[in-house]
Design a protein around this motif. Structure first.
Motif, PDB file in Angstrom:
ATOM      1  N   GLY A   1      77.328  29.164  33.780  1.00 19.18           N
ATOM      2  CA  GLY A   1      78.466  28.604  34.495  1.00 19.18           C
ATOM      3  C   GLY A   1      78.250  27.153  34.858  1.00 19.18           C
ATOM      4  N   ASN A   2      79.046  26.656  35.790  1.00 19.39           N
ATOM      5  CA  ASN A   2      78.961  25.254  36.185  1.00 19.39           C
ATOM      6  C   ASN A   2      77.774  24.969  37.096  1.00 19.39           C
ATOM      7  N   SER A   3      77.331  25.967  37.858  1.00 24.63           N
ATOM      8  CA  SER A   3      76.246  25.708  38.793  1.00 24.63           C
ATOM      9  C   SER A   3      75.078  26.683  38.659  1.00 24.63           C
ATOM     10  N   ARG A   4      75.260  27.786  37.966  1.00 25.02           N
ATOM     11  CA  ARG A   4      74.182  28.752  37.837  1.00 25.02           C
ATOM     12  C   ARG A   4      74.349  29.553  36.553  1.00 25.02           C
ATOM     13  N   THR A   5      73.275  30.223  36.176  1.00 24.81           N
ATOM     14  CA  THR A   5      73.277  31.079  34.994  1.00 24.81           C
ATOM     15  C   THR A   5      73.061  32.522  35.427  1.00 24.81           C
ATOM     16  N   LYS A   6      73.963  33.402  34.975  1.00 26.83           N
ATOM     17  CA  LYS A   6      73.837  34.826  35.257  1.00 26.83           C
ATOM     18  C   LYS A   6      73.381  35.534  33.983  1.00 26.83           C
ATOM     19  N   TRP A   7      72.629  36.612  34.169  1.00 26.42           N
ATOM     20  CA  TRP A   7      72.212  37.382  33.003  1.00 26.42           C
ATOM     21  C   TRP A   7      72.070  38.850  33.369  1.00 26.42           C
ATOM     22  N   ILE A   8      72.127  39.676  32.333  1.00 32.03           N
ATOM     23  CA  ILE A   8      72.012  41.118  32.528  1.00 32.03           C
ATOM     24  C   ILE A   8      71.591  41.738  31.202  1.00 32.03           C
TER      25      ILE A   8
ATOM     26  N   ALA B   1      68.319  24.167  26.201  1.00 26.58           N
ATOM     27  CA  ALA B   1      67.052  24.564  26.808  1.00 26.58           C
ATOM     28  C   ALA B   1      66.808  26.061  26.644  1.00 26.58           C
ATOM     29  N   ILE B   2      67.860  26.860  26.839  1.00 27.14           N
ATOM     30  CA  ILE B   2      67.740  28.314  26.682  1.00 27.14           C
ATOM     31  C   ILE B   2      67.456  28.672  25.231  1.00 27.14           C
ATOM     32  N   ASP B   3      68.169  28.042  24.301  1.00 29.59           N
ATOM     33  CA  ASP B   3      67.932  28.296  22.877  1.00 29.59           C
ATOM     34  C   ASP B   3      66.472  28.037  22.509  1.00 29.59           C
ATOM     35  N   GLU B   4      65.932  26.917  22.997  1.00 21.86           N
ATOM     36  CA  GLU B   4      64.559  26.550  22.655  1.00 21.86           C
ATOM     37  C   GLU B   4      63.555  27.545  23.232  1.00 21.86           C
ATOM     38  N   TRP B   5      63.755  27.950  24.501  1.00 24.00           N
ATOM     39  CA  TRP B   5      62.813  28.879  25.114  1.00 24.00           C
ATOM     40  C   TRP B   5      62.849  30.229  24.403  1.00 24.00           C
ATOM     41  N   ILE B   6      64.043  30.723  24.093  1.00 28.38           N
ATOM     42  CA  ILE B   6      64.172  32.031  23.449  1.00 28.38           C
ATOM     43  C   ILE B   6      63.578  32.008  22.044  1.00 28.38           C
TER      44      ILE B   6
ATOM     45  N   GLY C   1      70.199  29.285  39.872  1.00 24.66           N
ATOM     46  CA  GLY C   1      70.802  27.963  39.854  1.00 24.66           C
ATOM     47  C   GLY C   1      70.244  27.108  38.734  1.00 24.66           C
ATOM     48  N   HIS C   2      71.069  26.189  38.234  1.00 27.80           N
ATOM     49  CA  HIS C   2      70.631  25.354  37.119  1.00 27.80           C
ATOM     50  C   HIS C   2      69.440  24.473  37.461  1.00 27.80           C
ATOM     51  N   GLY C   3      69.242  24.217  38.739  1.00 26.56           N
ATOM     52  CA  GLY C   3      68.098  23.397  39.137  1.00 26.56           C
ATOM     53  C   GLY C   3      66.778  24.148  39.157  1.00 26.56           C
ATOM     54  N   ASP C   4      66.814  25.435  38.853  1.00 28.50           N
ATOM     55  CA  ASP C   4      65.606  26.265  38.914  1.00 28.50           C
ATOM     56  C   ASP C   4      65.457  27.058  37.626  1.00 28.50           C
ATOM     57  N   ILE C   5      65.549  26.357  36.507  1.00 28.88           N
ATOM     58  CA  ILE C   5      65.532  27.040  35.212  1.00 28.88           C
ATOM     59  C   ILE C   5      64.192  27.729  34.964  1.00 28.88           C
ATOM     60  N   THR C   6      63.115  27.236  35.573  1.00 28.77           N
ATOM     61  CA  THR C   6      61.814  27.880  35.397  1.00 28.77           C
ATOM     62  C   THR C   6      61.839  29.307  35.926  1.00 28.77           C
ATOM     63  N   ALA C   7      62.567  29.523  37.023  1.00 27.25           N
ATOM     64  CA  ALA C   7      62.683  30.875  37.575  1.00 27.25           C
ATOM     65  C   ALA C   7      63.401  31.794  36.596  1.00 27.25           C
ATOM     66  N   LEU C   8      64.383  31.247  35.881  1.00 23.10           N
ATOM     67  CA  LEU C   8      65.088  32.036  34.872  1.00 23.10           C
ATOM     68  C   LEU C   8      64.124  32.465  33.769  1.00 23.10           C
TER      69      LEU C   8
ATOM     70  N   ASP D   1      60.915  32.758  33.987  1.00 23.94           N
ATOM     71  CA  ASP D   1      59.942  33.704  34.543  1.00 23.94           C
ATOM     72  C   ASP D   1      60.520  35.124  34.568  1.00 23.94           C
ATOM     73  N   GLU D   2      61.795  35.240  34.921  1.00 24.74           N
ATOM     74  CA  GLU D   2      62.424  36.561  34.943  1.00 24.74           C
ATOM     75  C   GLU D   2      62.475  37.157  33.541  1.00 24.74           C
ATOM     76  N   TRP D   3      62.859  36.354  32.575  1.00 28.62           N
ATOM     77  CA  TRP D   3      62.925  36.860  31.206  1.00 28.62           C
ATOM     78  C   TRP D   3      61.534  37.194  30.657  1.00 28.62           C
ATOM     79  N   ALA D   4      60.558  36.374  30.997  1.00 27.47           N
ATOM     80  CA  ALA D   4      59.196  36.635  30.531  1.00 27.47           C
ATOM     81  C   ALA D   4      58.658  37.943  31.109  1.00 27.47           C
ATOM     82  N   GLY D   5      59.208  38.362  32.257  1.00 21.60           N
ATOM     83  CA  GLY D   5      58.765  39.592  32.895  1.00 21.60           C
ATOM     84  C   GLY D   5      59.421  40.854  32.363  1.00 21.60           C
ATOM     85  N   LEU D   6      60.325  40.735  31.417  1.00 17.06           N
ATOM     86  CA  LEU D   6      60.954  41.924  30.839  1.00 17.06           C
ATOM     87  C   LEU D   6      59.908  42.766  30.115  1.00 17.06           C
ATOM     88  N   ARG D   7      59.933  44.054  30.347  1.00 15.12           N
ATOM     89  CA  ARG D   7      58.927  44.926  29.749  1.00 15.12           C
ATOM     90  C   ARG D   7      59.068  44.992  28.237  1.00 15.12           C
ATOM     91  N   VAL D   8      60.310  44.970  27.752  1.00 13.43           N
ATOM     92  CA  VAL D   8      60.572  45.020  26.319  1.00 13.43           C
ATOM     93  C   VAL D   8      61.506  43.865  25.962  1.00 13.43           C
TER      94      VAL D   8
END
Length: 244
Positions: A9-16, A65-70, A31-38, A40-47
């Motif tokens: 979105g305009n100020s944050r990224t949601k995922w599920i 940035a998301i494309d590159e990390w994934i 929030g977009h200013g804390d992309i590292t936290a995003l 970290d959450e994805w890296a913690g997925l069990r599968v």
């Protein structure tokens, strides 16, 4: 198949996460200013997810940035959707579907999948959008107004001497100080404006519309309404999950 669904979105990224067309649990938002936290959450997925799909209506630079990390982490390429003239059982009213935010289309798809049509769909984010969809999935059109965050930023820009306010679930209507008066104007004013728009949409529709609220501020704004609405905060991601 496990899908990672992303809403930038305009100020944050949601995922599920979703499986077999259904989301699992509630969405998480960063929030977009804390992309590292995003990350970290994805890296913690069990599968790791098997497929990644997303919608992006804001957050300049976030998609790259998301494309590159994934790609580095999972070796996958996310599919970023665009609004079609007809898709997910919804026919868009815009003559140029590309002008309609993909999140608005997906929310309509989600409303159809959850059997809420015909509906007056209100998405309460940085902008507040209202869309009417009939029982056959035909989009009747919509409108856009500033959301709560946009209102606060706007008044701070044109009147910087006014105090900053925190919006709560218990703001009084009439107040005796400037800070509370601003909060009341934002919350009660927005709720009454949205309520009036819904009632006009319902009066002009030949069908009985279901008022359906989604988005980050949906629950907060709904508390100040004088009408019953259905709350579905993650409807955009629910709609994305249903697509084949």
């Amino acid at each position: 198949m496990t899908d990672l669904l992303i809403d930038v979105g305009n100020s944050r990224t949601k995922w599920i996460l979703a499986e077999d067309g259904h989301v699992r649990g509630a969405a998480r938002a960063v929030g977009h200013g804390d992309i590292t936290a995003l990350y970290d959450e994805w890296a913690g997925l069990r599968v790791p997810p098997q497929r990644i799909r997303g919608v992006a209506v804001g957050g300049a630079g976030m998609v790259d940035a998301i494309d590159e990390w994934i790609a580095d982490r999972w070796g996958l390429a996310p599919q970023w959707l665009q609004t079609p003239a007809l898709g997910g059982g919804i026919r868009i009213a815009y003559s140029d579907p590309a002008q309609l935010g993909t999140d608005r289309w997906l929310a309509m798809v989600g409303a159809r999948a959850a059997d809420y049509l015909p509906a007056c769909l209100v998405d309460c984010g940085s902008a507040i959008t209202l869309d009417v969809v009939d029982s056959d999935g035909r989009h009747q059109g919509g409108l856009i107004m500033p959301g709560l965050a946009a209102q606060r930023m706007g008044i701070a820009r044109v009147a910087p001497a006014l105090p900053a306010v925190e919006l709560s679930t218990r703001a009084p209507f009439l107040t005796n100080n400037t800070r509370d008066a601003l909060a009341s104007g934002h919350l009660h004013g927005t709720a009454m404006a949205v309520q009036g728009l819904i009632r006009r949409a319902m009066a002009e529709s030949p069908e009985r519309l279901t008022p359906l609220f989604t988005g980050g501020d949906a629950t907060l704004i709904a508390r100040y309404l004088d009408m019953d609405v259905r709350l579905r905060p993650d409807l955009v991601l629910e709609g994305l999950a249903t697509l084949p």
